[in-house]
Design an enzyme around this catalytic site. Structure first.
Site, PDB file in Angstrom:
ATOM      1  N   HIS A  75      52.604 -38.672 -10.491  1.00  0.00           N
ATOM      2  CA  HIS A  75      53.173 -37.508 -11.175  1.00  0.00           C
ATOM      3  C   HIS A  75      52.593 -37.381 -12.577  1.00  0.00           C
ATOM      4  O   HIS A  75      52.188 -36.293 -13.010  1.00  0.00           O
ATOM      5  CB  HIS A  75      54.692 -37.610 -11.268  1.00  0.00           C
ATOM      6  CG  HIS A  75      55.276 -36.616 -12.234  1.00  0.00           C
ATOM      7  ND1 HIS A  75      55.408 -36.890 -13.587  1.00  0.00           N
ATOM      8  CD2 HIS A  75      55.697 -35.341 -12.067  1.00  0.00           C
ATOM      9  CE1 HIS A  75      55.903 -35.835 -14.204  1.00  0.00           C
ATOM     10  NE2 HIS A  75      56.088 -34.874 -13.304  1.00  0.00           N
ATOM     11  N   HIS A  76      52.559 -38.490 -13.299  1.00  0.00           N
ATOM     12  CA  HIS A  76      52.125 -38.433 -14.693  1.00  0.00           C
ATOM     13  C   HIS A  76      50.665 -37.990 -14.798  1.00  0.00           C
ATOM     14  O   HIS A  76      50.304 -37.231 -15.705  1.00  0.00           O
ATOM     15  CB  HIS A  76      52.327 -39.791 -15.356  1.00  0.00           C
ATOM     16  CG  HIS A  76      53.750 -40.249 -15.406  1.00  0.00           C
ATOM     17  ND1 HIS A  76      54.815 -39.403 -15.161  1.00  0.00           N
ATOM     18  CD2 HIS A  76      54.295 -41.480 -15.671  1.00  0.00           C
ATOM     19  CE1 HIS A  76      55.946 -40.081 -15.281  1.00  0.00           C
ATOM     20  NE2 HIS A  76      55.665 -41.332 -15.580  1.00  0.00           N
ATOM     21  N   ASN A 118      64.812 -33.857 -17.688  1.00  0.00           N
ATOM     22  CA  ASN A 118      64.796 -34.635 -18.923  1.00  0.00           C
ATOM     23  C   ASN A 118      63.939 -33.992 -20.012  1.00  0.00           C
ATOM     24  O   ASN A 118      63.810 -34.542 -21.111  1.00  0.00           O
ATOM     25  CB  ASN A 118      64.322 -36.067 -18.647  1.00  0.00           C
ATOM     26  CG  ASN A 118      65.430 -36.902 -18.023  1.00  0.00           C
ATOM     27  OD1 ASN A 118      66.607 -36.690 -18.311  1.00  0.00           O
ATOM     28  ND2 ASN A 118      65.076 -37.830 -17.156  1.00  0.00           N
ATOM     29  N   VAL A 159      65.512 -49.397  -9.901  1.00  0.00           N
ATOM     30  CA  VAL A 159      65.772 -50.798  -9.563  1.00  0.00           C
ATOM     31  C   VAL A 159      65.229 -51.753 -10.618  1.00  0.00           C
ATOM     32  O   VAL A 159      65.644 -52.917 -10.677  1.00  0.00           O
ATOM     33  CB  VAL A 159      65.218 -51.158  -8.166  1.00  0.00           C
ATOM     34  CG1 VAL A 159      65.865 -50.312  -7.092  1.00  0.00           C
ATOM     35  CG2 VAL A 159      63.709 -51.042  -8.110  1.00  0.00           C
ATOM     36  N   GLU A 164      62.974 -46.348  -6.632  1.00  0.00           N
ATOM     37  CA  GLU A 164      62.420 -45.909  -7.903  1.00  0.00           C
ATOM     38  C   GLU A 164      62.298 -47.169  -8.744  1.00  0.00           C
ATOM     39  O   GLU A 164      63.296 -47.863  -8.969  1.00  0.00           O
ATOM     40  CB  GLU A 164      63.318 -44.895  -8.615  1.00  0.00           C
ATOM     41  CG  GLU A 164      62.707 -44.436  -9.928  1.00  0.00           C
ATOM     42  CD  GLU A 164      63.709 -43.836 -10.893  1.00  0.00           C
ATOM     43  OE1 GLU A 164      63.277 -43.152 -11.834  1.00  0.00           O
ATOM     44  OE2 GLU A 164      64.916 -44.071 -10.737  1.00  0.00           O
ATOM     45  N   ASP A 194      68.016 -45.870  -7.144  1.00  0.00           N
ATOM     46  CA  ASP A 194      67.689 -45.427  -8.490  1.00  0.00           C
ATOM     47  C   ASP A 194      67.339 -46.609  -9.396  1.00  0.00           C
ATOM     48  O   ASP A 194      68.061 -47.616  -9.422  1.00  0.00           O
ATOM     49  CB  ASP A 194      68.892 -44.666  -9.070  1.00  0.00           C
ATOM     50  CG  ASP A 194      68.651 -44.187 -10.486  1.00  0.00           C
ATOM     51  OD1 ASP A 194      67.758 -43.344 -10.671  1.00  0.00           O
ATOM     52  OD2 ASP A 194      69.349 -44.665 -11.395  1.00  0.00           O
ATOM     53  N   ASP A 233      55.724 -42.668  -9.852  1.00  0.00           N
ATOM     54  CA  ASP A 233      55.696 -41.956 -11.136  1.00  0.00           C
ATOM     55  C   ASP A 233      54.269 -41.811 -11.656  1.00  0.00           C
ATOM     56  O   ASP A 233      53.933 -40.809 -12.298  1.00  0.00           O
ATOM     57  CB  ASP A 233      56.544 -42.689 -12.174  1.00  0.00           C
ATOM     58  CG  ASP A 233      58.032 -42.441 -11.987  1.00  0.00           C
ATOM     59  OD1 ASP A 233      58.394 -41.437 -11.377  1.00  0.00           O
ATOM     60  OD2 ASP A 233      58.826 -43.272 -12.457  1.00  0.00           O
ATOM     61  N   ASP A 234      53.422 -42.811 -11.386  1.00  0.00           N
ATOM     62  CA  ASP A 234      52.053 -42.750 -11.896  1.00  0.00           C
ATOM     63  C   ASP A 234      51.332 -41.491 -11.430  1.00  0.00           C
ATOM     64  O   ASP A 234      50.631 -40.837 -12.199  1.00  0.00           O
ATOM     65  CB  ASP A 234      51.264 -43.982 -11.437  1.00  0.00           C
ATOM     66  CG  ASP A 234      51.568 -45.227 -12.260  1.00  0.00           C
ATOM     67  OD1 ASP A 234      52.459 -45.158 -13.118  1.00  0.00           O
ATOM     68  OD2 ASP A 234      50.929 -46.269 -12.030  1.00  0.00           O
TER      69      ASP A 234
END
Length: 605
Positions: A326-327, A399, A264, A297, A262, A323-324
């Site tokens: 996903h965004h 979130n 890092v 992550e 998680d 994450d990129d």
């Protein structure tokens, strides 16, 4: 088969009895409290206290008395049947007889991850309850179950990121042997099991290390959760060993196939040998015969941790949650552009193309959301399997103020395109529990700090403040109140309803997911295994996408149209693996109306 990971701390079974060891460099006195009786522990130097006693056995309750007063659990406790403030239990790891002696894992390229919260995934909310769903997941096409953190947390419900006892599996879900049975059964079905581990902070309640090991932390580094963990200062060796052994413990004693580390980017370590590098090196050295997968992550997009050796084998870490990607998908699917989505809202199709072809959208460019700071490192040289793609996960749903899944935010035809783009991409796909059938219940943020009313109130009020200042939140939700994360009903709303999967329209979504995953294993995984050659995005109009990945065994091509006007793509001898229902497939062209796409496959040139 029996499995035990030996550690220099905690309670270890020996021929003479049980050896207890605690690193307490800032305590004056330490006594072992065993089944209610005190046993002074001698100071052996460098902060270590050790004691071997034949009076202890498996099942014995024990704690440590610090300076004649404070009673604390073992920070390396293997089980906390009475929660994080209660005594620890002596566990004999060799008591469990494993049946998976021949299991060495599965190749990373075959991985389809399924992220689950053990407490919310089934009506029972236990390891045993989840074990009953493994066969369904195997039949769906999932190859790896990723468990959200299990470090023991205060109370009966928590996402897991408030863990304070990293060696003790969450007691609310069952015993350590129950967790081992879950892993054993998964391996019998050909499923890998991963665990999300949190090495960047401890939770706000139940962490007693400050009372007797102040040098476990450092004021030189500050994190969003307070003082940083001392990975790089004086007396840091026992601290580093604590986390190195934690990783090895889960991989050995629970025979897990991989770990997800998680955040890092929040593990602050200025030493010449970063702790996440040391953990990876040790894991690969200790388990050379096993296929162990280490996933990061990392909001900093540091490609350095993902470098490959020969035959695309990872030197350190196997992959990173991307994450990129996903965004980009989220902006396209929902039109949202607040917060970190600002960095993707200007050119989402172009950025999605770069993610698919090169890994990161941000490879050193300045991030508006980060105040103009550069973010990321070049990643185009890495194979697609170095990145985990997803449309949803616990963070991206939970979130949000109301925990909405994409089924509540995006049109079905858009989700159909995104689902195929995710599951047939050569990057490693991740599904969040229930996503395979388009689950409609929310996944909310929830905690249980009922033992600490002041902390519960602070969390409740902080959650409300977090969203109160967002203009878009006020415009969309008005005076609607953010769900109270401390209430049991908030947790109950987040629990999956598996019966929903058999009802329309969810049944057809699940069958579509199953069909895509069959295609992935038959057509995409063999390509990925053959070796990556390169990828490119062909120039096209801003609303359309044309990405080609080349492998030694052939090519994969994804064409998609996100605009209102039809888009057409030339094609040669490529086979159509998948196409949107309204796509038109002529002899030499693929014609795509708005929000449609196709995945094509060709043999090597």
């Amino acid at each position: 088969m029996r499995r035990t990971h030996a550690m220099p701390f905690g309670a270890e079974m020996t021929e003479e009895g049980v050896r207890f060891a605690l690193w307490a460099p800032t305590a004056r006195e330490v006594a072992l409290v065993l089944d209610g009786a005190d046993h002074p522990m001698p100071d052996e130097g460098d902060g270590w206290r050790r004691l071997v006693t034949p009076e202890a056995r498996a099942g014995s309750r024990y704690a440590y008395r610090i300076d004649g007063d404070l009673l604390v659990p073992d920070p390396a406790s293997r089980f906390q049947s009475e929660d994080v403030h209660g005594p620890s239990l002596v566990v004999d790891p060799s008591a469990y007889d494993w049946s998976d002696a021949s299991w060495t894992g599965r190749p990373w390229e075959e991985t389809v991850l399924y992220e689950v919260h053990v407490g919310a995934a089934t009506p029972e909310g236990t390891y045993a309850g989840l074990m009953g769903k493994l066969e369904d997941l195997r039949d769906l096409g999932v190859t790896a179950v990723e468990l959200m953190p299990l470090f023991d947390c205060p109370g009966r419900r928590n996402w897991g990121y408030d863990g304070v006892l990293p060696f003790a599996p969450e007691a609310a879900y069952g015993t350590p042997d129950d967790l081992k049975r879950l892993v054993d059964r998964a391996h019998a079905l050909g499923l890998m099991v991963f665990l999300d581990v949190v090495y960047n902070h401890f939770g706000p309640a139940g962490n007693y290390l400050h009372a007797y090991a102040k040098s476990f932390f450092t004021e030189r580094h500050q994190t969003p959760w307070g003082a940083g963990i001392n990975f790089d200062g004086r007396h840091s060796r026992p601290v580093r060993d604590f986390f190195v052994h934690n990783a090895l413990y889960w991989l050995e004693e629970f025979h897990l196939d991989g770990l997800r580390f998680d955040a890092v980017h929040a593990i602050l370590d200025d030493s010449p040998h970063h702790i996440i590098a040391e953990i990876a090196e040790r894991a690969r050295a200790v388990f050379p015969e096993r296929m162990v997968h280490l996933v990061l992550e990392n909001g900093a997009n540091e490609a350095r941790w993902l470098e490959r050796a020969d035959r695309e084998r990872p030197r350190l870490h196997t992959a990173q949650w991307n994450d990129d990607i996903h965004h980009c998908w989220h902006v396209l699917l929902t039109g949202e552009g607040d917060g970190y989505y600002r960095d993707y809202a200007d050119r989402p199709v172009e950025r999605l193309g770069r993610c698919l072809a090169e890994g990161f959208a941000y490879q050193g460019e300045r991030s508006e959301h980060e105040g103009g700071k550069p973010r990321g490192e070049p990643s185009a040289h890495l194979p697609p399997a170095a990145f985990v793609g997803f449309l949803q996960n616990h963070d991206q749903i939970g979130n949000r103020a109301f925990g909405e899944r994409l089924t509540a935010l995006a049109a079905p035809e858009r989700l159909e395109l995104a689902r195929a783009g995710l599951l047939l991409s050569p990057q490693i796909p991740l599904l969040f529990m229930g996503e395979e059938w388009g689950a409609q219940n929310p996944f909310l943020f929830f905690v249980d700090f009922s033992d600490d009313p002041a902390l519960a109130r602070a969390v409740r009020e902080g959650r409300a403040r977090e969203f109160a200042n967002f203009k878009s939140f006020a415009e969309q939700h008005g005076l609607r109140q953010v769900p109270d994360p401390t209430l049991e009903e908030t947790f109950a709303l987040s629990r999956l309803d598996w019966d929903e999967a058999a009802r329309a329209p969810h049944r057809s979504i699940r069958e579509e997911t199953r069909a895509l995953l069959r295609l992935r294993q038959a057509e995409v995984a063999p390509l990925v295994k053959s070796g990556f050659v390169g990828a490119q995005v062909s120039p096209t109009r801003p609303e359309a996408l044309d990405v080609v990945w080349t492998f030694k065994a052939g090519r994969l091509r994804f064409t998609a149209n996100f605009g209102d006007a039809e888009a057409a793509f030339e094609r040669g001898a490529e086979r159509i693996l998948w196409a949107s229902r309204s796509a038109a497939l002529d002899q030499g062209r693929v014609r795509l109306p708005a929000w449609t796409g196709a995945m094509l496959r060709s043999e090597p040139a």
